[in-house]
Design an enzyme around this catalytic site. Structure first.
Site, mmCIF file in Angstrom:
data_model
loop_
_atom_site.group_PDB
_atom_site.id
_atom_site.type_symbol
_atom_site.label_atom_id
_atom_site.label_comp_id
_atom_site.label_asym_id
_atom_site.label_seq_id
_atom_site.Cartn_x
_atom_site.Cartn_y
_atom_site.Cartn_z
ATOM 1 C CG ASN A 92 -0.392 -0.042 2.505
ATOM 2 O OD1 ASN A 92 0.760 -0.453 2.655
ATOM 3 N ND2 ASN A 92 -1.122 0.390 3.508
ATOM 4 C CD GLU B 154 5.251 -0.417 12.998
ATOM 5 O OE1 GLU B 154 4.068 -0.068 13.137
ATOM 6 O OE2 GLU B 154 6.136 -0.110 13.807
ATOM 7 C CB CYS C 164 -1.694 0.470 8.396
ATOM 8 S SG CYS C 164 -0.478 1.765 8.250
ATOM 9 C CD GLU D 58 8.690 0.393 10.376
ATOM 10 O OE1 GLU D 58 7.793 0.839 9.645
ATOM 11 O OE2 GLU D 58 9.430 -0.563 10.053
HETATM 12 P P1 NAP Z 1 0.383 -9.417 4.145
HETATM 13 O O1 NAP Z 1 -0.452 -10.337 3.334
HETATM 14 O O2 NAP Z 1 0.665 -9.795 5.554
HETATM 15 O O3 NAP Z 1 1.750 -9.267 3.308
HETATM 16 C C1 NAP Z 1 2.768 -8.378 3.696
HETATM 17 C C2 NAP Z 1 4.100 -8.907 3.170
HETATM 18 O O4 NAP Z 1 4.373 -10.157 3.781
HETATM 19 C C3 NAP Z 1 4.119 -9.159 1.659
HETATM 20 O O5 NAP Z 1 5.408 -8.906 1.164
HETATM 21 C C4 NAP Z 1 3.808 -10.660 1.589
HETATM 22 O O6 NAP Z 1 4.246 -11.256 0.394
HETATM 23 C C5 NAP Z 1 4.595 -11.151 2.784
HETATM 24 N N1 NAP Z 1 4.159 -12.431 3.337
HETATM 25 C C6 NAP Z 1 2.954 -13.026 3.249
HETATM 26 N N2 NAP Z 1 2.974 -14.217 3.898
HETATM 27 C C7 NAP Z 1 4.221 -14.372 4.404
HETATM 28 C C8 NAP Z 1 4.871 -15.387 5.168
HETATM 29 N N3 NAP Z 1 4.249 -16.498 5.549
HETATM 30 N N4 NAP Z 1 6.151 -15.193 5.517
HETATM 31 C C9 NAP Z 1 6.817 -14.072 5.164
HETATM 32 N N5 NAP Z 1 6.263 -13.099 4.409
HETATM 33 C C10 NAP Z 1 4.984 -13.235 4.058
HETATM 34 O O7 NAP Z 1 -0.226 -7.970 4.163
HETATM 35 P P2 NAP Z 1 -0.738 -7.105 2.921
HETATM 36 O O8 NAP Z 1 -2.097 -7.570 2.542
HETATM 37 O O9 NAP Z 1 0.310 -7.053 1.875
HETATM 38 O O10 NAP Z 1 -0.789 -5.655 3.550
HETATM 39 C C11 NAP Z 1 -1.914 -5.163 4.188
HETATM 40 C C12 NAP Z 1 -1.740 -5.209 5.687
HETATM 41 O O11 NAP Z 1 -0.586 -4.455 6.053
HETATM 42 C C13 NAP Z 1 -2.889 -4.571 6.427
HETATM 43 O O12 NAP Z 1 -3.209 -5.359 7.535
HETATM 44 C C14 NAP Z 1 -2.328 -3.240 6.871
HETATM 45 O O13 NAP Z 1 -2.945 -2.680 7.998
HETATM 46 C C15 NAP Z 1 -0.911 -3.597 7.132
HETATM 47 N N6 NAP Z 1 -0.050 -2.405 7.124
HETATM 48 C C16 NAP Z 1 0.463 -1.975 8.315
HETATM 49 C C17 NAP Z 1 1.239 -0.828 8.367
HETATM 50 C C18 NAP Z 1 1.827 -0.348 9.667
HETATM 51 O O14 NAP Z 1 2.794 0.401 9.616
HETATM 52 N N7 NAP Z 1 1.295 -0.725 10.815
HETATM 53 C C19 NAP Z 1 1.497 -0.128 7.193
HETATM 54 C C20 NAP Z 1 0.948 -0.594 6.001
HETATM 55 C C21 NAP Z 1 0.183 -1.743 5.978
HETATM 56 P P3 NAP Z 1 3.260 -11.334 -0.880
HETATM 57 O O15 NAP Z 1 3.041 -9.941 -1.298
HETATM 58 O O16 NAP Z 1 4.034 -12.121 -1.848
HETATM 59 O O17 NAP Z 1 2.021 -11.997 -0.412
#
Ligand code: NAP
Length: 492
Positions: A151, A249, A283, A461
């Site tokens: 995002n 995060e 997020c 962060e």
């Molecule tokens: P996600 O599905 O957890 O994926 C995040 C990253 O982790 C991607 O690079 C993904 O790879 C990788 N990943 C997935 N499964 C994994 C595993 N088993 N082991 C290691 N890496 C793995 O999250 P998303 O859908 O991309 O992002 C949305 C989420 O991020 C939301 O919950 C949002 O709130 C959160 N977010 C939090 C912040 C913060 O600072 N708190 C900021 C932005 C977003 P792939 O892309 O290849 O699946």
């Protein structure tokens, strides 16, 4: 011809061992922007080995000299801001002013981290013994791995990469599969700026295989992860097995409280921007509006009028307010939550459907539910789309209770004209961030960013904590008495 991107290891693009590649899809047009290779386990090993060699070089370079590379990278990012922003809108869909903001955030954190190169301060303190000097110092961790979501395709990687570099670490970077191009561009820029080639290595491919191999790699010393709660929990458990440091995060279910003494127009603008900016895929997006009952009717009437006027479409066009959501799975997730909201008995005031703005991409209407009760799933679970849930309260106390009734605790906001209400909210809301008379989105890089409860595991962060996330603290005792002195024993 769609370009194929290889893995970036040791400063050059090199073929992956799997022979597989995936498509990088534009969520507006559904056209393929590029194909990107899928790393294998052996490639992750190669990346770690390269990073180990990079660490030996980079950690020897004094931090103020490391900063010069970052300063140059910041300048290149600034020169290429527009080109990167346009590519980002194509890769993840958000509107051009927002992708420019995303690149700007990367520029800001790069300058900020460069400045930290002359501020890697430790502390000095007195000893309990005579002729003994005590201090602390920061040391790099070693090879660290960064795993990022889609995002904020360049800002979030930069938030991790720049502090990790200035602290002297080498990096294995696994970017989101929905936005690998921006990640690769950022890394190329760092190498162009003079970063020794082995210091940052990119392994692309699915989280379930490539990310997993990174998390489980025995020679990676720390994982910095931004993503969903479920993935974060799994990573934390895995990291326990190899005793890695892990900073998380994760998600949010961010509330905005609007009191009856608020500047209504200001609050309306803030709610609209917080809920529907980035198509609700931040997020820190506003996903719960906690509204005082005295202003409920008027506020909702005006909110609906403004939300109906939002234009959904191609983020490259100046008239567009909201772009597509990132992919089909996300679109289906949002639809699922709309169904859940209706089944739970909430009232759908606006939207709730896919949208066809004359483009084949993943578009969804701005959606607003009211009559939402705190225990409903649409009030509790992160939807990560343009969906706002309105809860009604009759007092500040009830509003703060509702705000805190969540497993997450990232961002929060209150609109009020009463300074007492504002300070009570600042004091009592369980969140890493509270805004007063401003929306839940809009963090600045020199303040700490992160959350409480299910949002993270205590790290922050950006801000002054940024470098700490990627540093070990060493305590140093220098005894110049020339005799054996025993702490706790000789000091009596
Ligand atoms: P996600 O599905 O957890 O994926 C995040 C990253 O982790 C991607 O690079 C993904 O790879 C990788 N990943 C997935 N499964 C994994 C595993 N088993 N082991 C290691 N890496 C793995 O999250 P998303 O859908 O991309 O992002 C949305 C989420 O991020 C939301 O919950 C949002 O709130 C959160 N977010 C939090 C912040 C913060 O600072 N708190 C900021 C932005 C977003 P792939 O892309 O290849 O699946």
């Amino acid at each position: 011809m769609v370009q194929e991107y290889k893995l970036f290891i040791e400063g050059k693009f090199s073929d992956s061992s799997t022979g597989e590649a995936f498509e990088d899809i534009n969520p507006t047009t559904l056209e393929s922007l590029a194909t990107v290779q899928v790393a294998g386990i052996g490639d992750v090993d190669r990346a770690v080995e390269a990073a180990e060699a990079g660490f030996l070089i980079w950690s020897e370079i004094p931090a103020p000299r490391r900063a010069e590379v970052l300063l140059k990278a910041a300048r290149i990012l600034r020169e290429r801001k527009e080109e990167l922003a346009v590519l980002m809108t194509k890769e993840m869909g958000k509107v051009l002013p927002e992708t420019r903001g995303d690149v700007q955030e990367a520029i800001d954190i790069t300058y900020y981290a460069a400045g930290e190169g002359r501020r890697l301060f430790g502390e000095t303190t007195t000893s309990e013994l005579k002729e003994k000097f005590c201090m602390t110092m920061l040391r790099p961790i070693g090879v660290v791995a960064l795993i990022t979501p889609w995002n904020f395709p360049i800002a979030i990687p930069a938030w991790k990469i720049m502090p990790a570099l200035i602290a002297g670490n080498a990096i294995v970077f696994k970017p989101a599969s929905d936005t690998p191009l921006l990640a690769l561009k950022l890394v190329e820029i760092l190498v162009e700026a003079g970063l020794p080639p082995q210091v940052i290595n990119v392994v692309t491919g699915p989280g379930g295989t490539v990310g997993k191999a990174v998390v489980q790699h025995p020679r990676i010393r720390a994982i910095s992860f931004t993503g969903s709660l479920d993935t974060g929990k799994w990573i934390m458990e895995e990291c326990a097995k190899t005793m890695k440091r892990v900073s998380l995060e994760l998600g949010g279910k961010n509330p905005v409280i609007v009191m009856d003494d608020a500047d209504i127009e200001l609050a309306l603008e803030g709610v609209l921007w917080g809920a529907f900016g980035t198509t609700g895929q931040r997020c820190t997006a506003t996903s719960r509006l906690i509204l005082h009952e005295k202003i409920k009717e008027e506020f909702i009437k005006r909110l609906l009028a403004k939300a109906k006027a939002l234009r959904v479409g191609d983020g490259l066009l100046p008239e567009t307010d909201i772009g597509p959501v990132i992919n089909k799975a996300q679109l289906e997730k949002i639809e699922r939550y709309v169904r859940i909201g209706k089944e739970e008995g909430a009232t759908l005031l606006l939207g709730g459907n896919r949208l066809d703005p004359g483009l084949p991409g993943y578009f969804f209407e701005p959606t607003i539910f009211t009559d939402v009760r705190p225990e409903m799933r649409i009030a509790q679970e992160e939807i990560f789309g343009p969906v706002l849930s309105i809860l009604t309260v009759s007092s500040l106390k009830e509003a703060i209770w509702a705000a805190n009734n969540s497993k997450y605790g990232l961002s929060s906001a209150i609109y009020t004209g009463n300074v007492g209400n504002a300070f009570k909210a600042i004091e009592k809301i369980d969140a890493g961030i509270t805004y007063v008379n401003a929306p839940t989105i809009g963090a600045e890089v020199h303040l700490p960013f992160g959350g409480v409860k299910g949002t993270g595991n205590g790290f922050r962060e950006a801000g002054t904590d940024a470098v700490r996330e990627f540093s070990e603290v060493k305590a140093v005792y220098i005894d110049y008495s020339g005799r054996l002195q025993k702490a706790q024993i000789d000091s009596e």
